[in-house]
Design a protein around this motif. Structure first.
Motif, PDB file in Angstrom:
ATOM      1  N   HIS A 259       0.819  -1.219   0.000  1.00 25.53           N
ATOM      2  CA  HIS A 259       0.000   0.000   0.000  1.00 25.53           C
ATOM      3  C   HIS A 259       0.858   1.278   0.000  1.00 25.53           C
TER       4      HIS A 259
ATOM      5  N   HIS B   6       1.207   4.467  -2.714  1.00 20.54           N
ATOM      6  CA  HIS B   6       1.181   5.924  -2.489  1.00 20.54           C
ATOM      7  C   HIS B   6       2.380   6.574  -3.188  1.00 20.54           C
TER       8      HIS B   6
ATOM      9  N   ASP C 140      -6.493   7.021   0.126  1.00 19.60           N
ATOM     10  CA  ASP C 140      -6.505   5.594  -0.204  1.00 19.60           C
ATOM     11  C   ASP C 140      -7.462   5.309  -1.357  1.00 19.60           C
TER      12      ASP C 140
HETATM   13 ZN    ZN Z   1      -2.833   5.066   2.689  1.00 17.41          ZN
END
Ligand code: ZN
Ligand code: AMP
Length: 439
Positions: free
Chosen positions: A143, A147, A390
């Motif tokens: 994750h 980003h 997100d």
């Molecule tokens: Zn995040």
């Protein structure tokens, strides 16, 4: 010219309280189509769990939301997937108007970690099911890597297929969000060094807490806005950038010096004075002290505090928080410059991402700081906020970069609560975990 099939991935993100699904197509085409962009997002949706009753993310509320939202989002994503090219693999999708033929994804991308295990597992198990049913590979995505690669996705969505991806490695990322405050040096797809991290709370968390103390009574209650940072920015600078009137400090001594307000209070730069002495050269961030200082100022004089004074507190709080970020960016750039050799690439880009990156005063502070301190050539890149928070589009993109580089993930893999992107960290970084398979 022969038609070269595109790469299509269906991606799932469920690491925290957002359930998000995307379908991304990346071009491998050779001029047969009108649309020549390097990446096309056919579908991208996200639903955020309703955590309003709790001060922060509640794991059970998040899990219930993923359980409810994920399958319908995947079904909607499939209905919005592109039609298959002639002769390429397809799947039949049931829709209210009958059966539709859609492109079968070439692989499934899914967030494998870091995050809350219960949340991650919802997405991971769905992804494994899809990969098994369609007999396509799975790519388990980090994750935080996603980003970091977001600006490359943004560039691909906006650019022609034959252009080089930007930013090229190496680049720096300042990730400033509700959960993170991190400065990352991205050297290659799977090689990232975390140069600075927060020692206590994240900057977004600090800003949200400060907003509750600084904003006049009723502002938060009367607003539908959940991002207190945005409310605080609007309160501090109602006319936008024309209210900024900011000049960056020219020297390190100036960075650390207090600037007493006309109201009698003054804020201290984080890590400049601590019980253990000055930590002003530490490559680290700290925001807990600033939050407490604001609480003290606002509570000491709460009743007598005028709107003008509150506005000055807000401006000073932002200035001190953002100059603290800028000081570490500057230190990193100075260190990298010192270490530069004939074989190393010069650092040219700083990406600023995360919810706090949408603050326009942060942009003013960083630009002025770098200009005045000898780094005017550093390009600042701010990906759109919708792609900084997100989302599954960044998972789709990162899955695609990993897949193109030859990586797939074994279907027996487990979700990872912790998973650093830094190879020197415990666990060995992105490639240090089990489950990778090279194509
Ligand atoms: Zn995040
Ligand atoms: P994220 O964790 O990336 O979703 O970002 C959410 C955080 O960004 C929250 O703490 C928000 O208060 C903060 N935020 C959003 N907009 C702004 C803004 N304009 N100025 C400062 N902070 C902001």
């Amino acid at each position: 010219m022969p038609v070269v099939r595109q790469l299509i991935t269906l991606a799932i993100e469920t690491s925290c309280d957002d359930t998000s699904v995307a379908v991304l197509e990346t071009a491998r085409r050779n001029g047969t189509s009108q649309d020549q962009r390097a990446a096309i997002l056919h579908f991208h949706e996200k639903v955020t769990a309703d955590n309003a009753r709790f001060r922060g993310v509640h794991p059970i509320v998040a899990l219930e939301s993923h359980n409810k939202q994920l399958a319908p989002l995947v079904a909607e994503a499939l209905r919005n997937s592109p039609s298959p090219d002639q002769g390429s693999p397809s799947i039949s999708i049931r829709s209210p108007s009958g059966w539709l033929e859609k492109s079968k994804p070439d692989f499934i991308s899914v967030t494998r970690g870091p995050g809350m295990l219960s949340s991650l597992n919802t997405g991971l198990n769905t992804a494994k099911g899809l990969a098994t049913a369609w007999q396509v590979p799975l790519v388990g995505v980090n994750h935080m890597l996603a980003h970091a690669l977001t600006p490359r996705l943004v560039h691909a969505l906006e650019t022609e297929n034959n252009e080089r991806l930007s930013p090229e490695f190496p680049f720096l990322t300042l990730l400033v969000s509700g959960g993170h405050t991190m400065l990352v040096h991205s050297k290659a797809l799977t090689h990232h060094a975390i140069l600075a991290n927060t020692m206590d709370i994240a900057i977004g968390d600090c800003i949200d807490k400060m907003a509750r103390h600084i904003l006049p009574v009723g502002v938060i209650e009367d607003s539908a806005e959940m991002m207190y940072g945005r409310l605080l920015e609007h309160f501090a600078f109602p006319n936008g950038p024309s209210d900024h009137r900011y000049i960056a400090p020219r020297t390190r001594a100036e960075d650390l010096s207090q600037k007493p307000s006309i109201w009698g209070w003054a804020l201290t730069a984080p890590l400049s004075r601590t019980r253990s002495g000055s930590r002003s050269k530490d490559m680290a961030f700290s925001f807990a002290g600033l939050g407490s200082a604001i609480e003290r100022i606002c509570h000491r004089i709460e009743t007598a505090m005028t709107l003008d004074e509150r506005r000055d507190v807000a401006r000073e709080a932002f200035r001190v928080a953002f100059e603290h970020l800028a000081s570490r960016v500057l230190m990193a750039l100075q260190q990298l410059k010192k270490a530069e050799t004939a074989d190393t690439e010069e650092m040219g880009t700083l990406v600023v991402s995360g919810g706090v990156a949408s603050n326009r005063f942060l942009r003013t502070v960083l630009r002025s700081f770098l200009d005045i301190r000898g780094f005017a050539h550093i390009r600042l890149v701010f990906p759109p906020t919708s792609l900084c928070t997100d989302n599954a589009a960044m998972i789709a993109w990162t899955g695609t970069e990993m897949y193109k580089a030859g990586y797939e993930t074994d279907l027996s893999c487990g979700a990872l609560r912790k998973w650093s992107i830094d190879p020197s960290a415990e666990g060995g970084g992105i490639l240090g975990v089990d489950g990778w398979k090279m194509k």
